[in-house]
Design an enzyme around this catalytic site. Structure first.
Site, PDB file in Angstrom:
ATOM      1  N   LYS A 160       6.037   7.852 -11.300  1.00 28.79           N
ATOM      2  CA  LYS A 160       7.484   8.075 -11.234  1.00 28.79           C
ATOM      3  C   LYS A 160       7.947   8.781 -12.504  1.00 28.79           C
ATOM      4  O   LYS A 160       8.623   8.220 -13.368  1.00 28.79           O
ATOM      5  CB  LYS A 160       8.211   6.744 -11.039  1.00 28.79           C
ATOM      6  CG  LYS A 160       7.881   6.085  -9.704  1.00 28.79           C
ATOM      7  CD  LYS A 160       8.549   4.735  -9.556  1.00 28.79           C
ATOM      8  CE  LYS A 160       8.172   4.094  -8.231  1.00 28.79           C
ATOM      9  NZ  LYS A 160       8.770   2.740  -8.060  1.00 28.79           N
ATOM     10  N   LYS A 188      -2.228   1.945  -0.152  1.00 31.69           N
ATOM     11  CA  LYS A 188      -1.011   1.179   0.109  1.00 31.69           C
ATOM     12  C   LYS A 188      -0.955   0.775   1.576  1.00 31.69           C
ATOM     13  O   LYS A 188      -1.851   1.068   2.357  1.00 31.69           O
ATOM     14  CB  LYS A 188       0.221   1.988  -0.305  1.00 31.69           C
ATOM     15  CG  LYS A 188       0.233   2.297  -1.804  1.00 31.69           C
ATOM     16  CD  LYS A 188       1.594   2.746  -2.275  1.00 31.69           C
ATOM     17  CE  LYS A 188       1.636   2.870  -3.780  1.00 31.69           C
ATOM     18  NZ  LYS A 188       2.997   3.172  -4.285  1.00 31.69           N
ATOM     19  N   ASP A 212       1.789  -6.700  -5.039  1.00 29.58           N
ATOM     20  CA  ASP A 212       3.106  -6.081  -4.906  1.00 29.58           C
ATOM     21  C   ASP A 212       4.189  -7.126  -4.641  1.00 29.58           C
ATOM     22  O   ASP A 212       4.167  -7.817  -3.619  1.00 29.58           O
ATOM     23  CB  ASP A 212       3.080  -5.053  -3.765  1.00 29.58           C
ATOM     24  CG  ASP A 212       4.394  -4.314  -3.627  1.00 29.58           C
ATOM     25  OD1 ASP A 212       4.969  -3.942  -4.665  1.00 29.58           O
ATOM     26  OD2 ASP A 212       4.847  -4.101  -2.483  1.00 29.58           O
TER      27      ASP A 212
END
Length: 295
Positions: free
Chosen positions: A141, A173, A224
């Protein structure tokens, strides 16, 4: 952990040169109309002050910006990359042609303020987890076109780099897992297809998924958005394995809850805000003298 960029001084200098070339082309265009009001042979001496406490980062970019416009300019740094400065401290001094310094000023300070902000924020997070085994890790990011610069700044702040991009490591993911047919299946595929990757990591959202990943031989697992009690259990489950995986936390990490996350015993905490939500460090350039042609 990555092999795709070595972050050596020579590599950083080359990176800074390329970044600055784009920035100067964007800012200067066909010429600096305002700096053109100053005589070409007018010399200048200036210094840059930090207006707040910070971890300094961006030396190579500052030098690339100034030297691109005045190769004979002399820059003297008082604080090196990774060093701390206090409010109102002089970070560097420069002597050269006034026109060049005026034109380079904004580009040089743009890089210095951004990269120092990333380094300073990273150092704040690193300090909170001191004494635990957890490393503070960045993410993808980043500002487009400035990823390597920002990842270098994370290092200057004491943090650790995650993968550089999609090309150097595998991060599986939930959508990858769904498309591949399950955790075991996608890990088997990764073992076949990603032998050149720096690492293969799989993201899980529940303890059940963690058990599946560990049973399938996962060597690196991203936990996560798990609660602190679940993280403690995840660490216990992993430690019970003969060959434990590297455990990383991601998602919803804040400074206030950071210490509790680190004390669960995980290895890494990845934080997107290190590079995407930063407030520029305040720097200011002040001209001290204007006297004749620079030596």
């Amino acid at each position: 952990m990555t092999k795709s960029f070595d972050f050596s001084p020579a590599a950083i200098a080359q990176l800074a040169h390329a970044d600055v070339a784009r920035a100067l082309a964007e800012d200067v265009g066909t010429g600096d109309l305002t700096a053109g009001l100053i005589a070409p042979d007018q010399g200048a001496s200036a210094h840059v002050l930090a207006r707040e406490n910070a971890v300094v980062c961006g030396q190579a970019w500052v030098q690339a910006a100034i030297l691109a416009l005045d190769p004979q300019a002399h820059i003297r740094w008082h604080v090196q990359d990774g060093g701390r400065c206090e409010a109102n401290q002089v970070v560097f001094e420069v002597q050269g042609r006034a026109q060049a310094l005026l034109t380079a000023e904004r580009t040089a300070l743009n890089f210095l303020q951004l990269l120092s902000a990333v380094a300073t924020k990273t150092a704040t997070y690193v300090a909170v987890v001191a004494g635990t085994r957890a490393a503070i890790v960045d993410t993808r990011k980043t500002l487009p076109g400035l990823r390597l610069a920002q990842k270098y700044a994370v290092r200057c702040g004491g943090g650790t780099n995650h993968r550089i991009g999609l090309y150097d490591a595998v991060l599986i993911k939930e959508n990858h897992i769904a498309a591949a047919g399950g955790i075991a299946q996608v890990l088997q595929q990764a073992a076949k297809m990603a032998k050149e990757a720096d690492f293969v990591e799989i993201e899980v959202e529940t303890l059940e998924q963690l058990a599946q990943a560990l049973d399938a031989g996962a060597r690196m697992v991203l936990l996560d958005n798990m609660s602190v009690p679940h993280l403690h259990e995840a660490v216990r489950m992993n430690a019970a394995k003969a060959n434990p995986a590297i455990l990383e936390i991601s998602g919803g990490v804040t400074l206030n809850g950071l210490r509790a996350l680190a004390e669960t015993g995980v290895d890494r905490i990845s934080i997107g805000t290190l590079t995407k939500d930063v407030q520029a460090t305040d720097y200011s350039m002040r001209f001290e003298t204007l006297a004749g042609t620079p030596a």
